[in-house]
Design a protein around this motif. Structure first.
Motif, mmCIF file in Angstrom:
data_model
loop_
_atom_site.group_PDB
_atom_site.id
_atom_site.type_symbol
_atom_site.label_atom_id
_atom_site.label_comp_id
_atom_site.label_asym_id
_atom_site.label_seq_id
_atom_site.Cartn_x
_atom_site.Cartn_y
_atom_site.Cartn_z
ATOM 1 N N ALA A 57 22.485 18.632 3.886
ATOM 2 C CA ALA A 57 23.302 18.630 5.107
ATOM 3 C C ALA A 57 22.606 19.442 6.195
ATOM 4 O O ALA A 57 21.989 20.457 5.916
ATOM 5 N N GLY A 58 22.705 18.965 7.418
ATOM 6 C CA GLY A 58 22.078 19.655 8.548
ATOM 7 C C GLY A 58 20.609 19.284 8.679
ATOM 8 O O GLY A 58 20.074 18.533 7.862
ATOM 9 N N ALA B 157 26.672 26.380 -2.755
ATOM 10 C CA ALA B 157 26.528 26.822 -1.371
ATOM 11 C C ALA B 157 27.459 27.994 -1.084
ATOM 12 O O ALA B 157 28.551 28.079 -1.632
ATOM 13 N N MET C 225 26.905 26.860 3.840
ATOM 14 C CA MET C 225 27.195 25.497 3.399
ATOM 15 C C MET C 225 25.948 24.611 3.386
ATOM 16 O O MET C 225 25.918 23.536 3.950
ATOM 17 N N TYR D 174 24.395 22.247 1.357
ATOM 18 C CA TYR D 174 24.662 21.433 0.178
ATOM 19 C C TYR D 174 23.949 20.102 0.386
ATOM 20 O O TYR D 174 23.395 19.859 1.451
ATOM 21 N N GLY E 71 28.069 11.984 -3.696
ATOM 22 C CA GLY E 71 28.363 11.903 -2.270
ATOM 23 C C GLY E 71 27.348 11.124 -1.461
ATOM 24 O O GLY E 71 27.381 11.137 -0.227
ATOM 25 N N PRO F 111 29.472 16.004 -3.295
ATOM 26 C CA PRO F 111 28.104 16.448 -3.009
ATOM 27 C C PRO F 111 27.748 17.721 -3.791
ATOM 28 O O PRO F 111 28.625 18.536 -4.078
ATOM 29 N N GLY G 132 26.743 21.301 -4.725
ATOM 30 C CA GLY G 132 26.804 22.623 -4.112
ATOM 31 C C GLY G 132 28.131 22.908 -3.446
ATOM 32 O O GLY G 132 28.393 24.027 -3.037
ATOM 33 N N MET G 133 28.984 21.879 -3.304
ATOM 34 C CA MET G 133 30.258 22.117 -2.618
ATOM 35 C C MET G 133 31.214 22.924 -3.480
ATOM 36 O O MET G 133 31.806 23.884 -3.012
ATOM 37 N N ASP H 291 22.282 8.619 4.704
ATOM 38 C CA ASP H 291 23.253 8.101 5.682
ATOM 39 C C ASP H 291 22.676 7.997 7.095
ATOM 40 O O ASP H 291 23.266 7.364 7.958
ATOM 41 N N LYS I 63 36.360 26.888 0.194
ATOM 42 C CA LYS I 63 35.638 27.873 -0.633
ATOM 43 C C LYS I 63 36.032 29.292 -0.235
ATOM 44 O O LYS I 63 36.154 30.172 -1.066
ATOM 45 N N LEU J 115 33.649 8.223 -0.607
ATOM 46 C CA LEU J 115 32.242 8.279 -1.031
ATOM 47 C C LEU J 115 31.915 9.642 -1.651
ATOM 48 O O LEU J 115 31.140 9.742 -2.605
ATOM 49 N N THR J 116 32.496 10.696 -1.097
ATOM 50 C CA THR J 116 32.170 12.044 -1.537
ATOM 51 C C THR J 116 33.244 12.622 -2.474
ATOM 52 O O THR J 116 33.254 13.822 -2.731
#
Lengths: 389, 110
Positions: free
Chosen positions: A194-195, A248, A253, A255, A276, A299, A301-302, A326, B67, B90-91
């Protein structure tokens, strides 16, 4: 400092020129805006322009705008001489790009002080540009390192692997890889941190390492001292291990989503697990149809203690698997409409008779036609394999 | 600030007044959610009715809030539009969050 004086009155210009030369500057002169632009073009060391406001042909404000609209590649500090102490005129001048004003008749002590202020700004800008340049060089070499981590297109056993990878800025958080795990089993993955930027790229580098099997036992292959000495881990086990290892922090975050699979190169049997990640696509050569391999999953690490599903499919000779991030489907055209899964599937259906390389360029072409640019908002990555026993 | 919050029946309803919840908004949202949690909100309902598109970083901000709560309290998602529901499916976000069609149902849901 190299300074250009723009002033239509010859006597005024000469006085200024003499004063500035005495202060140790190198001075150039022009009598109107057009001449000033020519002087600037032929003398790239000039960083300060002191210009009269009222001049024939092109006045001071027009000259200032012309400088701001042209691409010198460095900043030119612009000071307007004005007999006009009208506040509105000053506001207009600043709005149109002037940095400072000096009232006529010129007070030379004030001019010297204002010039020094301008020089401080020019030097700050130069220092900043130098630092940015250094950072950009570092980013470029990190991007080169990343490119070296990517697997070369290859045929391993009877499986052909090829791919497309285009990071969004200089660095991306997408990664992929493939390798033999034993004489008939290959592992492959495509992931998306992510990112973007440095944190994501560094994380993707370390994941690339984690997922590599070097023969001594790893996340993807357990080793034992007793025969058969090793066990290739199921894809969902690999994802569970990754999830245990890479939780994460809420503040950062970092992940990632991933599709991880193993293929038996003798039988064409593929087991795939996804966390994910966009559903991988099965390109069936017999029916020339595209089938989504849907298996969701949180996903990596979440959240701790997640479980993942395996899906097993039997490839026929000539079948392909298409794994993607994606960034492919979220590419937008000029009105903000996304490329989407349907267009991707249509693009793949049109490319059934293409070689692997031709199919990869076909999809690339369709995406770039859609976005109208070859710079993407997100990393765009896809990994394709073909089983040809 | 494109976020707003109000209290209703012991819940803090956080609404997101933007159509895109992507990288540009994920950090402000994360900070906003952390502030709510630090200020003692322990039953959050996120009203997603305005959000037409969410990407992985937007999702990250929501999970970061979850979290941060660390099991103390609840965070529910409400009124997700179809594209956002697709991302949730999807997730597998239903494994992490209670996802409900409306804010009213989210408040009632125990």
């Amino acid at each position: 400092m190299d300074i250009l004086i723009v002033e239509d009155a010859r006597d005024q210009r000469m006085i200024l020129s003499v004063v500035l030369k005495k202060q140790g500057h190198r001075v150039f002169e022009a009598s109107d805006g057009y001449e000033a632009l020519n002087v600037l073009e032929s003398h790239p060391d000039i960083r300060i322009v002191i210009s009269d406001w009222m001049m024939p042909n092109m006045d001071g404000i027009e000259l200032c705008e012309a400088i701001r609209n042209s691409d010198f590649g460095y900043y030119i500090y612009f000071m307007l001489l004005t007999g006009n102490s009208d506040r509105e005129a000053v506001v207009e001048g600043i709005n149109r790009g002037a940095d400072d004003f000096i009232n006529k008749p010129v007070d030379f002590a004030e001019l010297g002080a204002r010039l020094n202020a301008g020089i401080r700004i020019i030097e700050l800008k130069a220092a900043l540009e130098h630092k940015i340049h250094t950072i950009e060089k570092d980013l470029e070499s990190a991007a080169e390192t990343q490119a070296r981590l990517l697997s070369e297109p290859a045929k391993i056993q009877s499986v052909d692997f090829n791919w497309y990878f285009q990071p969004s800025r200089i660095l991306g958080g997408d990664m992929f890889g493939y390798q033999a795990l034993d004489g008939e089993t290959l592992g492959f993955y495509q992931l998306d941190v992510a990112g973007h930027g440095i944190p994501s790229a560094l994380f993707s580098f370390s994941l690339n390492n984690t997922l590599r099997e070097d023969g001594s036992g790893s996340l993807v292959k357990a080793s034992f001292s007793e025969p058969p000495f090793y066990r290739i881990k199921e894809p969902n086990e690999v994802l569970v291990s990754l999830n245990e290892q890479f939780q994460a922090k809420p503040e950062s975050m970092l992940y990632f989503t991933i599709a991880y699979g193993v293929i038996n190169s003798r039988t064409g049997s593929v087991t795939l697990s996804q966390a994910g990640h966009p559903s991988s696509l099965w390109l069936k050569s017999g029916s020339k149809s595209v089938e989504k391999i849907a298996c969701g999953g949180v996903p990596i690490g979440m959240m701790p203690d997640m479980t993942y599903k395996n899906v097993t499919i039997a490839l026929q000779p000539g079948d392909r698997l298409f794994l993607y991030s994606d960034g492919v489907t979220e590419c937008e055209n000029d009105i903000g409409e996304m490329f989407g899964e349907d267009r991707l599937v249509a693009s793949l259906e049109d490319a059934f008779d293409h070689t692997l390389e031709a199919m990869i360029s076909r999809v690339e072409q369709d995406i770039t036609n859609w976005t109208g640019a070859d710079v993407f908002e997100d990393d765009v990555t896809y990994l394709v394999l073909e089983w040809q026993p | 600030m494109p976020f707003d919050s109000k209290n209703d029946a012991g819940h803090t309803i956080v609404s997101i007044d933007e159509t895109r919840l992507d990288a540009s908004l994920s950090e402000p949202l994360r900070i906003y959610l952390f502030d709510q949690i630090d200020n003692g909100s322990d039953n959050l309902v996120i009203d997603l009715s305005q959000v037409r598109f969410m990407d992985s970083s937007g999702l990250g901000a929501l999970v970061a809030g979850l979290k941060k709560m660390g099991g103390a309290g609840s965070m529910k998602l409400a009124s997700a539009q179809p594209a956002v529901m697709d991302l949730f499916s999807l997730t597998s976000m239903d494994k992490l969050f209670t996802i409900l069609p409306t804010v009213t149902e989210a408040i009632k849901e125990k």
